[in-house]
Design an enzyme around this catalytic site. Structure first.
Site, mmCIF file in Angstrom:
data_model
loop_
_atom_site.group_PDB
_atom_site.id
_atom_site.type_symbol
_atom_site.label_atom_id
_atom_site.label_comp_id
_atom_site.label_asym_id
_atom_site.label_seq_id
_atom_site.Cartn_x
_atom_site.Cartn_y
_atom_site.Cartn_z
ATOM 1 N N ARG A 164 0.841 -1.208 0.000
ATOM 2 C CA ARG A 164 0.000 0.000 0.000
ATOM 3 C C ARG A 164 0.874 1.255 0.000
ATOM 4 O O ARG A 164 0.581 2.228 -0.711
ATOM 5 C CB ARG A 164 -0.899 -0.010 1.236
ATOM 6 N N ASN A 201 -10.481 -4.321 -0.671
ATOM 7 C CA ASN A 201 -10.484 -3.185 -1.597
ATOM 8 C C ASN A 201 -9.646 -3.449 -2.847
ATOM 9 O O ASN A 201 -8.745 -4.271 -2.810
ATOM 10 C CB ASN A 201 -9.915 -1.951 -0.878
ATOM 11 N N CYS A 236 -18.741 -1.967 2.212
ATOM 12 C CA CYS A 236 -17.920 -0.828 2.600
ATOM 13 C C CYS A 236 -18.547 -0.211 3.838
ATOM 14 O O CYS A 236 -19.764 -0.251 4.005
ATOM 15 C CB CYS A 236 -17.897 0.192 1.467
ATOM 16 N N HIS A 272 -17.108 3.809 -3.042
ATOM 17 C CA HIS A 272 -16.341 5.046 -2.833
ATOM 18 C C HIS A 272 -16.704 6.106 -3.878
ATOM 19 O O HIS A 272 -15.915 7.016 -4.142
ATOM 20 C CB HIS A 272 -14.819 4.782 -2.817
ATOM 21 N N TYR A 278 -15.430 10.117 -0.251
ATOM 22 C CA TYR A 278 -14.388 9.978 -1.272
ATOM 23 C C TYR A 278 -14.571 10.929 -2.457
ATOM 24 O O TYR A 278 -13.637 11.148 -3.227
ATOM 25 C CB TYR A 278 -14.302 8.525 -1.759
HETATM 26 P P1 NAD Z 1 -3.815 -6.135 6.465
HETATM 27 O O1 NAD Z 1 -2.621 -5.506 5.868
HETATM 28 O O2 NAD Z 1 -3.862 -6.351 7.912
HETATM 29 O O3 NAD Z 1 -4.066 -7.523 5.711
HETATM 30 C C1 NAD Z 1 -4.958 -8.473 6.227
HETATM 31 C C2 NAD Z 1 -4.361 -9.849 6.109
HETATM 32 O O4 NAD Z 1 -4.409 -10.320 4.762
HETATM 33 C C3 NAD Z 1 -2.883 -9.916 6.507
HETATM 34 O O5 NAD Z 1 -2.734 -10.636 7.701
HETATM 35 C C4 NAD Z 1 -2.229 -10.577 5.307
HETATM 36 O O6 NAD Z 1 -1.199 -11.463 5.642
HETATM 37 C C5 NAD Z 1 -3.392 -11.269 4.647
HETATM 38 N N1 NAD Z 1 -3.164 -11.704 3.269
HETATM 39 C C6 NAD Z 1 -2.431 -11.122 2.310
HETATM 40 N N2 NAD Z 1 -2.477 -11.852 1.182
HETATM 41 C C7 NAD Z 1 -3.288 -12.911 1.435
HETATM 42 C C8 NAD Z 1 -3.736 -14.011 0.659
HETATM 43 N N3 NAD Z 1 -3.346 -14.195 -0.598
HETATM 44 N N4 NAD Z 1 -4.546 -14.914 1.258
HETATM 45 C C9 NAD Z 1 -4.934 -14.775 2.537
HETATM 46 N N5 NAD Z 1 -4.534 -13.752 3.314
HETATM 47 C C10 NAD Z 1 -3.729 -12.826 2.766
HETATM 48 O O7 NAD Z 1 -5.079 -5.327 5.951
HETATM 49 P P2 NAD Z 1 -6.170 -4.428 6.669
HETATM 50 O O8 NAD Z 1 -5.643 -3.058 6.794
HETATM 51 O O9 NAD Z 1 -6.702 -5.085 7.847
HETATM 52 O O10 NAD Z 1 -7.255 -4.423 5.529
HETATM 53 C C11 NAD Z 1 -7.751 -5.631 5.020
HETATM 54 C C12 NAD Z 1 -8.475 -5.412 3.733
HETATM 55 O O11 NAD Z 1 -9.706 -4.772 3.977
HETATM 56 C C13 NAD Z 1 -7.742 -4.538 2.728
HETATM 57 O O12 NAD Z 1 -7.928 -5.012 1.426
HETATM 58 C C14 NAD Z 1 -8.399 -3.201 2.898
HETATM 59 O O13 NAD Z 1 -8.312 -2.386 1.777
HETATM 60 C C15 NAD Z 1 -9.809 -3.635 3.163
HETATM 61 N N6 NAD Z 1 -10.654 -2.632 3.802
HETATM 62 C C16 NAD Z 1 -11.855 -2.437 3.230
HETATM 63 C C17 NAD Z 1 -12.715 -1.505 3.724
HETATM 64 C C18 NAD Z 1 -14.034 -1.298 3.040
HETATM 65 O O14 NAD Z 1 -14.700 -0.339 3.307
HETATM 66 N N7 NAD Z 1 -14.437 -2.189 2.143
HETATM 67 C C19 NAD Z 1 -12.365 -0.771 4.878
HETATM 68 C C20 NAD Z 1 -11.114 -1.011 5.457
HETATM 69 C C21 NAD Z 1 -10.272 -1.955 4.913
HETATM 70 C C1 G6P Z 2 -12.594 3.461 4.908
HETATM 71 C C2 G6P Z 2 -12.970 2.810 3.629
HETATM 72 C C3 G6P Z 2 -12.052 1.756 3.243
HETATM 73 C C4 G6P Z 2 -10.697 2.406 3.240
HETATM 74 C C5 G6P Z 2 -10.319 2.473 4.675
HETATM 75 C C6 G6P Z 2 -8.952 2.994 4.906
HETATM 76 O O1 G6P Z 2 -12.675 4.775 4.588
HETATM 77 O O2 G6P Z 2 -14.305 2.526 3.533
HETATM 78 O O3 G6P Z 2 -12.453 1.167 2.078
HETATM 79 O O4 G6P Z 2 -9.807 1.898 2.380
HETATM 80 O O5 G6P Z 2 -11.295 3.129 5.426
HETATM 81 O O6 G6P Z 2 -8.678 2.979 6.269
HETATM 82 P P1 G6P Z 2 -7.190 3.047 6.813
HETATM 83 O O7 G6P Z 2 -7.330 3.232 8.267
HETATM 84 O O8 G6P Z 2 -6.565 1.738 6.437
HETATM 85 O O9 G6P Z 2 -6.544 4.184 6.117
HETATM 86 MN MN MN Z 3 -14.666 1.337 1.734
#
Ligand code: NAD
Ligand code: G6P
Ligand code: MN
Length: 435
Positions: A93, A147, A169, A199, A253
């Protein structure tokens, strides 16, 4: 009894998910939860997995949390598969953010060049998960949080040919949590109608008499009331005249587009400040703090500090969706699902993020109707940009990747667009076998 599998189990959001399941246990009687991660995330998963088990042990319910690096073992006979993984973890990232910023372009997790590359890394992995699901749990629902959530979900439908998928989301959740009190109402008095893309959605709100109150909420937000902006987005105000004409509430966003100049300047300022760095660099700090807390054998509930992450309250969307499918509740939830005419300005078979009723057959998108020219123009541009990203992610076609870059409003077209693309391709080579 229900079997849940969470891929990317080592995420610091896992306690959030457990809290949501515990809260809804009566409606969703879970028997086992399987957290899946990879070697790079093993240590994180062990720490947060132990914490997750403590949360269940402190609850009245008997649920076992299994930890595994063997995805196929976990997926066997799953009922619901949730995905919250990050290919390349936070270091990837940070590259998505720093490389575009170094060329004076927005570096952001889901927007611009960084968001495109997150899709390039993620889509092949989600499609391989879908292939495993076809074999091991063909009746399961895939609840995607990974994401860029909209594009990843659309790729599952379009290229994975998997219909039982819902993308989520937390942004709409945040809006619905905070906006009602800005006009002295509660959520149950209001009706929300969202439409757009992940977003990139707008919404309108109506009161219990059917009167539209969108403008009242807009006015209240200009009086400084909290509209639920996620923690990761700088609070640059929208132009009020624009919203007064639009007559809809944009999502947080949209700032990156409607106030592109100011948001870019803000991002560049933090990027150039060695004390701050990009959001990914800041989040690394928060994540380290969270994992220190999770190590405490006496901690058995979600800590306050998780609210510093942008995805706070995500479990309200994920667990509510799963519970609504399981109990056929037909509740209103904002999800990414197949359009089916809800947004007539976009193709019927594409993915949109909209208000929907969620029940046993999945999501039924609620008709929103035609948009005004400005929003319609943005939406068609962004959706087609997404189509190019997904096609490039699947085929590894360089020309298609360039098409996506040139179409993306955060990437000024020209030599630097190509340079950023090339640099990101090299930086992420390890995670991009398709290119
Ligand atoms: P993170 O960096 O903690 O990753 C989560 C886990 O995924 C890690 O432990 C990593 O080892 C694992 N991982 C990586 N590749 C993998 C694979 N091929 N198979 C299985 N596990 C794997 O991430 P985070 O900050 O907790 O965020 C997790 C995800 O959620 C991200 O993609 C982030 O963008 C997403 N997210 C989405 C929203 C939303 O609104 N939709 C909000 C926040 C975060
Ligand atoms: C929220 C969104 C996610 C985004 C995340 C980032 O705004 O809905 O999709 O990517 O937070 O949060 P972070 O704490 O990782 O910057
Ligand atoms: Mn989101």
């Amino acid at each position: 009894p229900v079997k849940i599998v969470t891929i990317g189990g080592g995420s610091s959001y896992t306690p959030e998910l457990m809290e949501g399941f515990i809260k809804r246990y009566d409606e969703l009687p879970i028997r086992e939860i399987w957290l899946v991660d990879i070697e790079d995330g093993k240590e994180k998963m062990e720490i947060v997995g132990a914490m997750a088990q403590r949360m269940w042990d402190a609850s009245p319910y008997d649920v076992k949390v299994h930890l595994t690096l063997d995805r196929r073992e976990a997926l066997k006979d799953a009922d619901f598969v949730t995905t919250q993984f990050r290919v390349g973890l936070l270091n990837a990232r940070i590259k998505d953010e720093r490389i575009p910023f170094s060329y004076g372009m927005l570096g952001q997790e889901t927007n611009g060049a960084g968001g495109i590359f997150k899709a390039f890394r993620t889509i092949p992995v989600i499609l391989s998960i879908v292939e495993d699901m076809k074999e091991l749990c063909p009746n399961a629902w895939l609840i995607n949080f990974t994401n860029p959530s909209g594009m990843v979900t659309e790729a599952v439908m379009k290229y994975g040919k998997w219909e039982k998928v819902i993308g989520l989301c937390n942004v709409p959740v945040g809006a619905m949590m905070k906006e009602p009190e800005t006009i002295g109402k509660t959520l149950d008095q209001l009706t929300y109608k969202f439409a757009g893309l992940n977003h990139f959605h707008w919404h309108k709100v109506y009161d219990e008499h059917g009167n539209e109150v969108t403008q009242d909420i807009i006015d209240a937000m200009y009086e400084g009331k909290d509209g639920g902006l996620p923690a990761n987005i700088a609070d640059v105000p929208f132009f009020k005249e624009q919203l007064d004409t639009m007559k809809m509430i944009p999502c947080g966003y949209h700032r990156y587009y409607y106030r592109q100049q100011e948001m870019l300047a803000h991002g560049l300022e933090e990027f150039n400040d060695p004390e701050k760095g990009t959001r990914g660099q800041q989040v690394k700090q928060t994540e380290a703090e969270l994992f220190e807390l999770y190590k405490d054998p006496n901690l058995d509930h979600k800590p306050e500090q998780l609210a510093k992450r942008g995805g706070a309250h995500y479990s309200d969307a994920a667990c509510e969706t799963i519970a609504s499918i399981y109990s056929n509740a037909n509740r209103h939830i904002v999800v990414t699902t197949k359009n089916n005419g809800a947004v007539p300005d976009l193709p019927a078979d594409c993915a949109v993020e909209v208000s929907a009723y969620i029940g046993a057959t999945g999501a039924k998108a609620i008709a929103f109707g035609e948009l005004q020219p400005a929003e319609k123009g943005w939406l068609q541009c962004m959706k087609n940009m997404e189509h190019c990203v997904e096609a490039a992610a699947v085929t590894g076609d360089y020309g298609m990747a360039l098409q996506a870059f040139i179409l993306n409003p955060q990437i000024p077209a020209g030599t630097n667009a190509k340079r950023v693309l090339d640099e990101l391709l090299i930086a992420h080579k390890k995670y991009l076998p398709q290119f």
